[in-house]
Design an enzyme around this catalytic site. Structure first.
Site, PDB file in Angstrom:
ATOM      1  N   CYS A 175      38.393  46.568  53.105  1.00 37.56           N
ATOM      2  CA  CYS A 175      39.513  46.772  54.017  1.00 37.56           C
ATOM      3  C   CYS A 175      40.690  45.900  53.592  1.00 37.56           C
ATOM      4  O   CYS A 175      40.514  44.818  53.035  1.00 37.56           O
ATOM      5  CB  CYS A 175      39.077  46.433  55.442  1.00 37.56           C
ATOM      6  SG  CYS A 175      40.367  46.693  56.695  1.00 37.56           S
TER       7      CYS A 175
ATOM      8  N   ASP B 212      42.479  44.220  55.464  1.00 35.76           N
ATOM      9  CA  ASP B 212      42.609  43.095  56.383  1.00 35.76           C
ATOM     10  C   ASP B 212      42.749  41.781  55.612  1.00 35.76           C
ATOM     11  O   ASP B 212      41.951  41.486  54.720  1.00 35.76           O
ATOM     12  CB  ASP B 212      41.385  43.036  57.301  1.00 35.76           C
ATOM     13  CG  ASP B 212      41.588  42.105  58.492  1.00 35.76           C
ATOM     14  OD1 ASP B 212      41.796  40.902  58.263  1.00 35.76           O
ATOM     15  OD2 ASP B 212      41.519  42.576  59.635  1.00 35.76           O
TER      16      ASP B 212
ATOM     17  N   ARG C 157      42.078  38.857  56.312  1.00 33.76           N
ATOM     18  CA  ARG C 157      41.083  37.810  56.562  1.00 33.76           C
ATOM     19  C   ARG C 157      39.859  37.915  55.665  1.00 33.76           C
ATOM     20  O   ARG C 157      39.028  36.998  55.643  1.00 33.76           O
ATOM     21  CB  ARG C 157      40.636  37.866  58.033  1.00 33.76           C
ATOM     22  CG  ARG C 157      41.736  37.566  59.021  1.00 33.76           C
ATOM     23  CD  ARG C 157      41.318  37.903  60.438  1.00 33.76           C
ATOM     24  NE  ARG C 157      41.169  39.353  60.621  1.00 33.76           N
ATOM     25  CZ  ARG C 157      40.831  39.928  61.772  1.00 33.76           C
ATOM     26  NH1 ARG C 157      40.595  39.160  62.827  1.00 33.76           N
ATOM     27  NH2 ARG C 157      40.733  41.247  61.856  1.00 33.76           N
TER      28      ARG C 157
ATOM     29  N   HIS D 164      34.249  45.610  58.214  1.00 30.04           N
ATOM     30  CA  HIS D 164      34.055  44.382  58.998  1.00 30.04           C
ATOM     31  C   HIS D 164      34.170  44.688  60.480  1.00 30.04           C
ATOM     32  O   HIS D 164      34.910  45.582  60.904  1.00 30.04           O
ATOM     33  CB  HIS D 164      35.083  43.321  58.594  1.00 30.04           C
ATOM     34  CG  HIS D 164      36.507  43.714  58.876  1.00 30.04           C
ATOM     35  ND1 HIS D 164      37.183  43.302  59.999  1.00 30.04           N
ATOM     36  CD2 HIS D 164      37.382  44.487  58.179  1.00 30.04           C
ATOM     37  CE1 HIS D 164      38.409  43.789  59.980  1.00 30.04           C
ATOM     38  NE2 HIS D 164      38.560  44.514  58.887  1.00 30.04           N
TER      39      HIS D 164
ATOM     40  N   CYS E 215      37.589  45.387  63.295  1.00 31.75           N
ATOM     41  CA  CYS E 215      38.613  46.062  62.480  1.00 31.75           C
ATOM     42  C   CYS E 215      39.639  46.727  63.399  1.00 31.75           C
ATOM     43  O   CYS E 215      39.304  47.606  64.206  1.00 31.75           O
ATOM     44  CB  CYS E 215      37.959  47.101  61.585  1.00 31.75           C
ATOM     45  SG  CYS E 215      39.124  47.992  60.519  1.00 31.75           S
TER      46      CYS E 215
END
Length: 220
Positions: free
Chosen positions: A42, A44, A46, A98, A101
């Site tokens: 992803c 993302d 993080r 994750h 999300c």
């Protein structure tokens, strides 16, 4: 200090620290690498494949997009997949999503008319939600429902991988790559496996591609 100026300063500090710790670090980094794994993750900010697996640069070939999709209309993704399988000859492909999300949560709600391109991308996930709505909505809380769709999305993307001509060609030619579906927990940092397909796993016949026909057509 402006944010971009801070990033450049942090980069210099990082480079100096790496060189001080290992004077040969950048010389080694310049050398060609042959990673065994292709990571589809992803976007993302993080989650970074090398950080959560404690791997060195060059050990994992990475493609990232919103909600770790195997989108067969995405030329960027297909080019990365073909390169990983045909040129790097990776042995494993990992789809890693994750919990928590934001895209999964957004896909479970109504589309916003001002987000034209995001809406098109999230439709892939909305389709999964529609097909599994009864199972997902039976969960006891919003968080549990979101997590369930996160997992179902990962499983679906693993199967989408197996249905691509790139993977089917590789499976017919040899014993790689194996496909894995992983989910990362933001709450504890732990990855768990929720799906896997060994190279050569049988597919539903409706997804099998007639690669022999494609070869003959090219020859003609």
């Amino acid at each position: 200090m402006k944010p971009l100026e801070r990033l450049l300063l942090e980069n210099k500090a990082w480079a100096q620290e790496k060189a001080a710790h290992d004077p040969e670090f950048f010389d080694k980094l310049r050398q060609p690498r042959n990673p065994d794994c292709f990571w589809i993750g992803c976007s993302d900010s993080r989650i970074h494949a090398d950080q959560v697996t404690q791997t060195e640069p060059g050990e994992i070939f990475v493609h990232r997009n919103i909600a770790n999709q195997v989108a067969t209309m995405d030329m960027n993704f297909l080019a990365a997949l073909e390169y990983a399988v045909d040129f790097l000859e990776v042995k494993h492909i990992i789809v890693c999503g994750h919990y928590g999300c934001g895209s999964i949560k957004a896909a479970m709600g109504k589309a916003r008319p001002d987000q034209l391109f995001i809406n098109k991308w999230l439709k892939y996930i909305k389709d999964i939600y529609r097909l599994h709505r009864e199972n997902i909505d039976a969960e006891s809380s919003d968080e549990a429902r979101h997590n369930k769709l996160v997992e179902l999305n990962i499983i679906e993307q693993v199967h989408n991988l197996a249905q691509t001509s790139v993977i089917q060609r590789a499976w017919r030619a040899g014993s790689r790559p194996d496909l894995r579906g992983w989910v990362y927990g933001l709450h504890d940092g732990i990855i768990k496996e929720i799906a896997s397909l060994k190279a050569g796993s049988p597919l539903d016949p409706i997804y099998e591609q007639d690669l022999e026909f494609s070869t003959v057509k090219k020859q003609l």
